[in-house]
Scaffold this active site. Structure first.
Site, PDB file in Angstrom:
ATOM      1  N   LYS A 183     -10.481  -0.505  10.698  1.00 39.74           N
ATOM      2  CA  LYS A 183     -10.675  -1.714   9.873  1.00 39.74           C
ATOM      3  C   LYS A 183     -11.008  -2.939  10.719  1.00 39.74           C
ATOM      4  O   LYS A 183     -11.223  -4.024  10.199  1.00 39.74           O
ATOM      5  CB  LYS A 183      -9.423  -1.981   9.040  1.00 39.74           C
ATOM      6  CG  LYS A 183      -9.112  -0.808   8.099  1.00 39.74           C
ATOM      7  CD  LYS A 183      -8.256  -1.203   6.958  1.00 39.74           C
ATOM      8  CE  LYS A 183      -7.585  -0.013   6.332  1.00 39.74           C
ATOM      9  NZ  LYS A 183      -8.143   0.401   5.057  1.00 39.74           N
ATOM     10  N   CYS A 221      -4.833   2.582  -3.623  1.00 33.28           N
ATOM     11  CA  CYS A 221      -3.572   3.051  -3.015  1.00 33.28           C
ATOM     12  C   CYS A 221      -2.425   2.073  -3.233  1.00 33.28           C
ATOM     13  O   CYS A 221      -1.588   1.868  -2.337  1.00 33.28           O
ATOM     14  CB  CYS A 221      -3.735   3.329  -1.520  1.00 33.28           C
ATOM     15  SG  CYS A 221      -4.891   4.639  -1.168  1.00 33.28           S
ATOM     16  N   GLN A 246      -4.842  -5.025   6.883  1.00 34.86           N
ATOM     17  CA  GLN A 246      -5.910  -5.900   6.370  1.00 34.86           C
ATOM     18  C   GLN A 246      -5.958  -7.251   7.068  1.00 34.86           C
ATOM     19  O   GLN A 246      -6.844  -8.052   6.796  1.00 34.86           O
ATOM     20  CB  GLN A 246      -5.722  -6.132   4.862  1.00 34.86           C
ATOM     21  CG  GLN A 246      -5.903  -4.901   4.013  1.00 34.86           C
ATOM     22  CD  GLN A 246      -7.322  -4.338   4.069  1.00 34.86           C
ATOM     23  OE1 GLN A 246      -8.265  -5.018   4.455  1.00 34.86           O
ATOM     24  NE2 GLN A 246      -7.471  -3.087   3.710  1.00 34.86           N
ATOM     25  N   ASP A 278       2.868  -4.550   7.996  1.00 33.26           N
ATOM     26  CA  ASP A 278       1.672  -3.728   7.834  1.00 33.26           C
ATOM     27  C   ASP A 278       0.461  -4.670   7.954  1.00 33.26           C
ATOM     28  O   ASP A 278       0.137  -5.401   7.021  1.00 33.26           O
ATOM     29  CB  ASP A 278       1.727  -3.053   6.451  1.00 33.26           C
ATOM     30  CG  ASP A 278       0.401  -2.401   6.072  1.00 33.26           C
ATOM     31  OD1 ASP A 278      -0.586  -2.543   6.823  1.00 33.26           O
ATOM     32  OD2 ASP A 278       0.357  -1.759   5.006  1.00 33.26           O
ATOM     33  N   HIS A 295       0.869  -1.181   0.000  1.00 28.16           N
ATOM     34  CA  HIS A 295       0.000   0.000   0.000  1.00 28.16           C
ATOM     35  C   HIS A 295       0.911   1.239   0.000  1.00 28.16           C
ATOM     36  O   HIS A 295       2.032   1.168   0.517  1.00 28.16           O
ATOM     37  CB  HIS A 295      -0.831  -0.064   1.288  1.00 28.16           C
ATOM     38  CG  HIS A 295      -1.884   0.989   1.425  1.00 28.16           C
ATOM     39  ND1 HIS A 295      -1.607   2.276   1.833  1.00 28.16           N
ATOM     40  CD2 HIS A 295      -3.223   0.937   1.237  1.00 28.16           C
ATOM     41  CE1 HIS A 295      -2.739   2.964   1.895  1.00 28.16           C
ATOM     42  NE2 HIS A 295      -3.738   2.188   1.529  1.00 28.16           N
TER      43      HIS A 295
END
Ligand code: PMP
Length: 408
Positions: free
Chosen positions: A227, A365, A204, A201, A124
């Site tokens: 999220k 993104c 998600q 990261d 991302h």
């Protein structure tokens, strides 16, 4: 299907009980942001109604109650990630800020010309642009681990890229475009052997399956509250205690200092050293409630349930002419991207919205990833714990209709 009681879960999300353009709302954009259950809204409302005060500052009762709730929320996050200590959890505004914090403290302090930062081709922008800037400032070099045709990380290429020059491997846990679940434990193990630090990261990943930062062995792990069914404006950076202790502060002001004179300042220990100014207090309380909610759903079988929905979606998509999946990773969570042979993804997105169906179209993104695949954008469908089979079928039916309409 499993016995996961999605009807009961849906009862927690009043936002889903509305019609859009005369159709029941079908929300398939949870990768962008998830909706918030009543228990999260209630926790934030209760905080403002009964405990609101600034934290770590005053001796009055409300201030100590607010501080207690705020620090309990930090402990909740530590437990959720299986961190060893509460002090390893830093509050940020979200994944983006968490990565910026590492890049601008550790990166600017430690990197120099000749050093290498390894990222994957599926990052991302939050985990790419950030390191690009630090590389520019320090003279370090960014290297991009390629992907296989399946949309999985090329682990052989990764191993070949690791060397004594590698200082940081910063990689996404689950791709927000391809849905690929990366083998992060292996990525971390190999990085460690090369003497590099690791940042994951997890934006998600955390909503779909339990995460254990000690088992992963990573140095940093970042995610966003919004999220995981929590509020916007709050996120988390997990950092290993030994590393955090060596980092300089990032932003300066109240809260992050121990002693100040007109000429110099002594800084707090982590995590407060990295938390200048009044933090997002009610949001921390809301995030804590969201993690309670999420853990309850995972314990009730949400992970298997969502995998079954995903399979239904994938099978349905594969039966529609002119639709191709972008990436077919063996391990996938929550996200599917498709390209359409005879229609533009934006047009389809609008036609779906006309039937109350919310999906995402665009570059998500991750422009360099799409560019490397020869694409300008995709249609992305993403799942949350509140989605059900009826919604997947309604989406597939509406997609078929939209494609027929646009093909003529
Ligand atoms: N990384 C990934 C994989 C993401 O999906 C996102 C959100 N789209 C981010 C980072 C950035 O998260 P935020 O905007 O909450 O900081």
């Amino acid at each position: 299907m499993t016995s996961f009681d999605v009807q009961r879960v849906r009862g927690q999300f009043l936002i889903l009980q509305q019609q859009i353009n005369g159709y029941p709302l079908v929300y398939l954009d949870s990768a962008a942001t998830a909706h918030k259950p009543e228990c999260v809204l209630q926790a934030m409302l209760d905080f403002y109604r009964t405990d609101n005060a600034n934290v770590h500052r005053s001796a009055h009762t409300l201030a100590s109650r607010a501080t207690q709730k705020f620090e309990q929320a930090r402990q909740r996050v530590a437990d959720f990630l299986h961190a060893r200590r509460r002090e390893e959890i830093i509050w940020t505004r979200g994944t983006t800020e968490s990565i910026n914090l590492v890049a601008q403290t550790w990166g600017l302090q430690s990197l120099q010309a000749g050093d290498e930062i390894l990222l994957s081709a599926m990052e991302h922008h939050a985990n790419l642009v950030t390191w690009q800037q630090v590389a520019r400032q320090t003279g370090a070099r960014l290297r991009i681990i390629p992907l296989l045709e399946s949309g999985e990380l090329d682990m052989q290429a990764y191993q070949a890229m690791l060397s004594t020059h590698t200082r940081m491997v910063a990689i996404v846990h689950v791709s927000n475009v391809l849905g690929t679940v990366n083998p992060v434990a292996d990525v971390v193990r190999l990085a460690k052997q090369a003497g590099a630090l690791t940042l994951i990261d997890g934006a998600q990943a955390v909503a779909h399956a339990p995460v254990d930062v000690q088992a992963l062995g990573c140095d940093f792990y970042a995610f966003s509250g919004h999220k995981v069914y929590g509020p916007t404006g709050i996120g988390v950076l997990y950092g290993r205690k030994e590393i955090l202790a060596q980092l300089p502060p990032w932003q300066f002001g109240g809260e992050m200092i121990r002693k100040v004179t007109f000429t110099e300042s002594e800084f707090s220990l982590p995590p407060l050293r990295f938390e200048a100014g009044t933090p997002a207090i009610a949001e921390a309380v809301g995030l804590s409630a969201a993690l309670d909610f999420l853990c309850e759903q995972l314990a009730a079988g949400a992970e298997v349930y969502q995998q079954q929905l995903l399979q239904r979606l994938l099978q349905g998509l594969q039966q529609i002419d002119g639709v191709s999946l972008v990436g077919q990773p063996a391990a996938r969570q929550g996200v599917v991207s498709v390209v359409l042979a005879h229609a533009h993804h934006h047009d389809v997105c609008q036609l779906l919205d006309a039937q109350g169906i919310a999906v995402r179209s665009g570059h998500h993104c991750a422009m360099p990833l799409l560019h490397s695949l020869g694409l300008a954008g995709t249609l992305r469908i993403s799942l949350g714990v509140y989605n059900n089979e009826t919604e997947i079928d309604a989406f597939l039916q509406a997609l078929r209709q939209a494609l027929e309409l646009l093909h003529d």
